[in-house]
Scaffold this motif. Structure first.
Motif, mmCIF file in Angstrom:
data_model
loop_
_atom_site.group_PDB
_atom_site.id
_atom_site.type_symbol
_atom_site.label_atom_id
_atom_site.label_comp_id
_atom_site.label_asym_id
_atom_site.label_seq_id
_atom_site.Cartn_x
_atom_site.Cartn_y
_atom_site.Cartn_z
ATOM 1 N N ALA A 86 -10.468 3.438 -7.504
ATOM 2 C CA ALA A 86 -11.142 3.584 -6.211
ATOM 3 C C ALA A 86 -11.274 5.049 -5.812
ATOM 4 O O ALA A 86 -12.327 5.481 -5.317
ATOM 5 C CB ALA A 86 -10.393 2.806 -5.134
ATOM 6 N N GLU A 87 -10.228 5.830 -6.024
ATOM 7 C CA GLU A 87 -10.290 7.253 -5.676
ATOM 8 C C GLU A 87 -11.345 7.974 -6.512
ATOM 9 O O GLU A 87 -12.126 8.782 -5.992
ATOM 10 C CB GLU A 87 -8.919 7.904 -5.874
ATOM 11 N N ALA A 91 1.846 6.758 -6.815
ATOM 12 C CA ALA A 91 0.829 7.721 -7.257
ATOM 13 C C ALA A 91 1.327 9.149 -7.074
ATOM 14 O O ALA A 91 1.188 9.992 -7.971
ATOM 15 C CB ALA A 91 -0.479 7.493 -6.488
ATOM 16 N N ARG A 137 -1.220 10.474 -12.037
ATOM 17 C CA ARG A 137 -1.831 9.171 -11.745
ATOM 18 C C ARG A 137 -3.098 8.927 -12.545
ATOM 19 O O ARG A 137 -3.471 7.780 -12.783
ATOM 20 C CB ARG A 137 -2.080 9.016 -10.249
ATOM 21 N N HIS A 190 -10.228 -3.975 -7.143
ATOM 22 C CA HIS A 190 -10.203 -3.217 -8.389
ATOM 23 C C HIS A 190 -11.538 -3.367 -9.130
ATOM 24 O O HIS A 190 -12.123 -2.384 -9.591
ATOM 25 C CB HIS A 190 -9.039 -3.708 -9.248
ATOM 26 N N ASP A 208 -8.248 -9.162 -9.008
ATOM 27 C CA ASP A 208 -8.168 -8.169 -7.926
ATOM 28 C C ASP A 208 -9.587 -7.705 -7.594
ATOM 29 O O ASP A 208 -10.117 -6.777 -8.209
ATOM 30 C CB ASP A 208 -7.305 -6.986 -8.388
ATOM 31 N N GLN A 240 0.828 -1.209 0.000
ATOM 32 C CA GLN A 240 0.000 0.000 0.000
ATOM 33 C C GLN A 240 0.862 1.259 0.000
ATOM 34 O O GLN A 240 0.600 2.203 -0.750
ATOM 35 C CB GLN A 240 -0.942 0.001 1.200
ATOM 36 N N LYS A 273 -1.835 -2.179 -9.779
ATOM 37 C CA LYS A 273 -2.185 -1.714 -8.425
ATOM 38 C C LYS A 273 -2.452 -0.209 -8.420
ATOM 39 O O LYS A 273 -3.337 0.269 -7.712
ATOM 40 C CB LYS A 273 -1.074 -2.069 -7.427
ATOM 41 N N LEU A 274 -1.692 0.531 -9.210
ATOM 42 C CA LEU A 274 -1.922 1.969 -9.306
ATOM 43 C C LEU A 274 -3.275 2.233 -9.973
ATOM 44 O O LEU A 274 -4.022 3.111 -9.546
ATOM 45 C CB LEU A 274 -0.783 2.638 -10.081
ATOM 46 N N LEU A 276 -5.938 1.735 -7.406
ATOM 47 C CA LEU A 276 -5.992 2.882 -6.494
ATOM 48 C C LEU A 276 -6.731 4.049 -7.140
ATOM 49 O O LEU A 276 -7.637 4.642 -6.544
ATOM 50 C CB LEU A 276 -4.581 3.315 -6.090
ATOM 51 N N VAL A 326 2.481 1.674 -3.482
ATOM 52 C CA VAL A 326 1.536 2.127 -4.517
ATOM 53 C C VAL A 326 1.156 3.591 -4.293
ATOM 54 O O VAL A 326 1.104 4.375 -5.252
ATOM 55 C CB VAL A 326 0.299 1.206 -4.562
ATOM 56 N N ARG A 327 0.911 3.982 -3.071
ATOM 57 C CA ARG A 327 0.560 5.390 -2.799
ATOM 58 C C ARG A 327 1.723 6.323 -3.143
ATOM 59 O O ARG A 327 1.519 7.411 -3.665
ATOM 60 C CB ARG A 327 0.109 5.570 -1.356
#
Length: 195
Positions: free
Chosen positions: A63-64, A16, A99, A114, A111, A9, A56-57, A60, A12-13
């Protein structure tokens, strides 16, 4: 040995944040390892490679965006919801220019988070269309129309492709208003020849 406290996590953050600073096309595992202060091989403890990081990015970002669209739509319907969600999508792309492109990847079926994020984002648009009385197969067309228009506009804007001498905000406002007109006057099956 991976850095203490580092996990997928965090990696990945940080990827971003780095993408927003340098651009998605310049995001590399080497640059990310340097940013995190670890040797490149240490990243492989958290992501299996560049493609895994990109996936994974993407999860993220999806989701955002889904979170922002959901928040924007809350308590709204019709043109008000349409405008709020389109504005939220555009605002996200402007705040996260590096991102944002990562989110344009089909959710990975392996995933579940995702896939769920993608379903939430699309679900917001389905809910807006339902407010216009558009459902069933016609709603699929409406979702595609919304995405093509809003994502297309936002992507072209981010790439600097609007060179004509007219305020871009005004063009965006007209496009969203035109979507509202289209959704309010959506043809029924008997008008399109569909069953």
């Amino acid at each position: 040995m991976p850095r203490a406290g580092l996990n997928q996590q965090i990696v990945v953050r940080e990827a971003a944040r780095l993408a927003d600073e340098v651009g998605y096309d310049k995001l590399t595992l080497a640059a990310l390892a340097n940013r995190l202060g670890v040797a490149l091989p240490s990243l492989y403890k958290h992501v299996k490679g560049a493609d895994a990081l990109a996936q994974k990015l993407s999860a993220l970002v999806t989701a955002e965006i889904a979170d922002e669209m959901t928040t924007a739509a809350a308590g709204r319907s019709g043109d008000d919801a349409l405008r709020a969600v389109a504005d939220a999508y555009r605002s996200y792309a402007r705040r996260h220019p590096g991102r944002f492109p990562a989110g344009q990847r089909v959710p990975d079926s392996a995933d579940p988070a995702h896939v769920a994020a993608g379903a939430r984002a699309v679900g917001v648009v389905y809910a807006i269309l339902s407010g216009y009385g558009i459902g069933g197969d016609a709603a699929v067309d409406g979702v595609r129309m919304f995405r093509a228009a809003v994502h297309g506009f936002v992507s072209l804007e981010a790439a600097g492709d609007f060179g004509l001498p007219r305020e871009v905000d005004r063009s965006f406002d007209r496009m969203v208003a035109a979507l509202g007109v289209a959704f309010r006057s959506w043809p029924g099956p008997e008008e399109t020849g569909a069953e």
